[in-house]
Design a protein around this motif. Structure first.
Motif, PDB file in Angstrom:
ATOM      1  N   SER A   1       0.809  -1.229   0.000  1.00  0.00           N
ATOM      2  CA  SER A   1       0.000   0.000   0.000  1.00  0.00           C
ATOM      3  C   SER A   1       0.836   1.270   0.000  1.00  0.00           C
ATOM      4  O   SER A   1       0.332   2.349  -0.307  1.00  0.00           O
ATOM      5  CB  SER A   1      -0.945   0.007   1.208  1.00  0.00           C
ATOM      6  N   ARG A   2       2.112   1.159   0.344  1.00  0.00           N
ATOM      7  CA  ARG A   2       2.979   2.336   0.371  1.00  0.00           C
ATOM      8  C   ARG A   2       3.942   2.378  -0.808  1.00  0.00           C
ATOM      9  O   ARG A   2       4.833   3.227  -0.858  1.00  0.00           O
ATOM     10  CB  ARG A   2       3.779   2.383   1.670  1.00  0.00           C
TER      11      ARG A   2
ATOM     12  N   SER B   1       4.900   6.974   8.694  1.00  0.00           N
ATOM     13  CA  SER B   1       5.372   7.532   7.432  1.00  0.00           C
ATOM     14  C   SER B   1       6.888   7.625   7.556  1.00  0.00           C
ATOM     15  O   SER B   1       7.473   7.113   8.518  1.00  0.00           O
ATOM     16  CB  SER B   1       4.763   8.919   7.187  1.00  0.00           C
TER      17      SER B   1
ATOM     18  N   GLY C   1       0.002  -5.861   5.090  1.00  0.00           N
ATOM     19  CA  GLY C   1      -0.409  -5.074   6.251  1.00  0.00           C
ATOM     20  C   GLY C   1      -0.742  -5.865   7.488  1.00  0.00           C
ATOM     21  O   GLY C   1      -1.040  -5.285   8.539  1.00  0.00           O
TER      22      GLY C   1
ATOM     23  N   ASN D   1      -2.502  -3.042   9.280  1.00  0.00           N
ATOM     24  CA  ASN D   1      -2.074  -1.700   8.925  1.00  0.00           C
ATOM     25  C   ASN D   1      -2.407  -1.459   7.449  1.00  0.00           C
ATOM     26  O   ASN D   1      -1.688  -1.908   6.568  1.00  0.00           O
ATOM     27  CB  ASN D   1      -0.568  -1.546   9.148  1.00  0.00           C
ATOM     28  N   PRO D   2      -3.520  -0.758   7.165  1.00  0.00           N
ATOM     29  CA  PRO D   2      -3.904  -0.539   5.770  1.00  0.00           C
ATOM     30  C   PRO D   2      -2.946   0.371   5.023  1.00  0.00           C
ATOM     31  O   PRO D   2      -2.744   0.218   3.826  1.00  0.00           O
ATOM     32  CB  PRO D   2      -5.299   0.083   5.888  1.00  0.00           C
ATOM     33  N   ASN D   3      -2.354   1.317   5.746  1.00  0.00           N
ATOM     34  CA  ASN D   3      -1.393   2.219   5.120  1.00  0.00           C
ATOM     35  C   ASN D   3      -0.534   2.945   6.146  1.00  0.00           C
ATOM     36  O   ASN D   3       0.676   2.986   6.039  1.00  0.00           O
ATOM     37  CB  ASN D   3      -2.105   3.251   4.234  1.00  0.00           C
ATOM     38  N   GLN D   4      -1.168   3.487   7.191  1.00  0.00           N
ATOM     39  CA  GLN D   4      -0.432   4.242   8.197  1.00  0.00           C
ATOM     40  C   GLN D   4      -0.727   3.769   9.616  1.00  0.00           C
ATOM     41  O   GLN D   4       0.190   3.392  10.348  1.00  0.00           O
ATOM     42  CB  GLN D   4      -0.755   5.729   8.093  1.00  0.00           C
TER      43      GLN D   4
END
Length: 230
Positions: free
Chosen positions: A61-62, A91, A120, A137-140
């Motif tokens: 996702s990142r 981040s 994730g 953790n979907p992204n953050q």
């Protein structure tokens, strides 16, 4: 950007018993090991207390396949056991902490090992509660998914689990130290099988389809690699 990542990695990994190769001065401005001072810059109210497991992954996702600039950007999770939490980077410019003391949702009691995958999923060994905590953790931001211990499937349950690993199929391997065995769970938290061993195992490592069970706490003090297909 690269300097920020390396600083985050040092902050999370310092005290986790991790050996790191010193990066060039231009990447870290001479910082070789981050301490409490550096953690306080990102999380003023937090402190290091009995750091345990550490895991890192390049999250799908990142990642932007069309850009090379983010190829060195990974997520690092560290277990801060004395504070009953995990610390991770949300981040390349910030950290966050997840968890508190207890036995309920979003809580840990003396957590130990940790493992993660690129989609994730994060698994934490909640040693004091004799369970595995599944986070996502979907992204953050890390989110609670569930906790499982195997008791609902006719098993005696975990007893002082210590470390955790994930194979390429998403199965979860737990070193059930108190019961002297490896317990294999599927993605839903259901027990697939157990592997009884004579020695107390403290860490699970994987390489392709061959799972290396590394005994770290033998009573006679001798280290031994146990290799088997599971």
């Amino acid at each position: 950007m690269r300097f920020l990542f390396l600083l985050l990695f040092f902050i999370i990994s310092s005290g986790f018993g991790t050996n790191l190769v010193s990066p060039p001065y231009s990447h870290c401005l001479g910082i070789r090991k981050a301490r409490q001072f550096h953690l306080s810059l990102f999380l003023p109210l937090e402190r290091f207390d009995d750091p345990q497991g550490i895991a890192t992954i390049k999250m799908v996702s990142r990642d932007n396949p069309s850009k090379k600039e983010d190829d060195d950007e990974v997520v690092v999770y560290g277990v801060n056991s004395g504070r009953n939490q995990i610390i991770y980077n949300i981040s390349m410019k910030g950290l966050d902490a997840f968890g508190s003391y207890g036995s309920g949702k979003n809580q840990f009691k003396n957590p130990k090992g940790i493992a993660c995958d690129q989609t994730g999923n994060v698994y934490v060994v909640d040693c004091g509660n004799n369970r595995i905590v599944h986070l996502y953790n979907p992204n953050q931001k890390v989110q609670w998914v569930k906790a499982f211990d195997g008791k609902g499937y006719g098993d005696i349950g975990l007893n002082s689990p210590s470390q955790v690993g994930i194979d390429i199929n998403g199965n979860i391997y737990v070193t059930d130290t108190g019961n002297r065995r490896i317990v294999v769970f599927d993605k839903k938290g259901k027990i697939i099988r157990t592997i009884q061993i004579k020695e107390i195992v403290n860490q699970v490592l994987f390489k392709d389809r061959l799972h290396l069970l590394l005994s770290m706490e033998m009573r006679n003090g001798v280290f031994q690699d146990l290799k088997m297909n599971v």
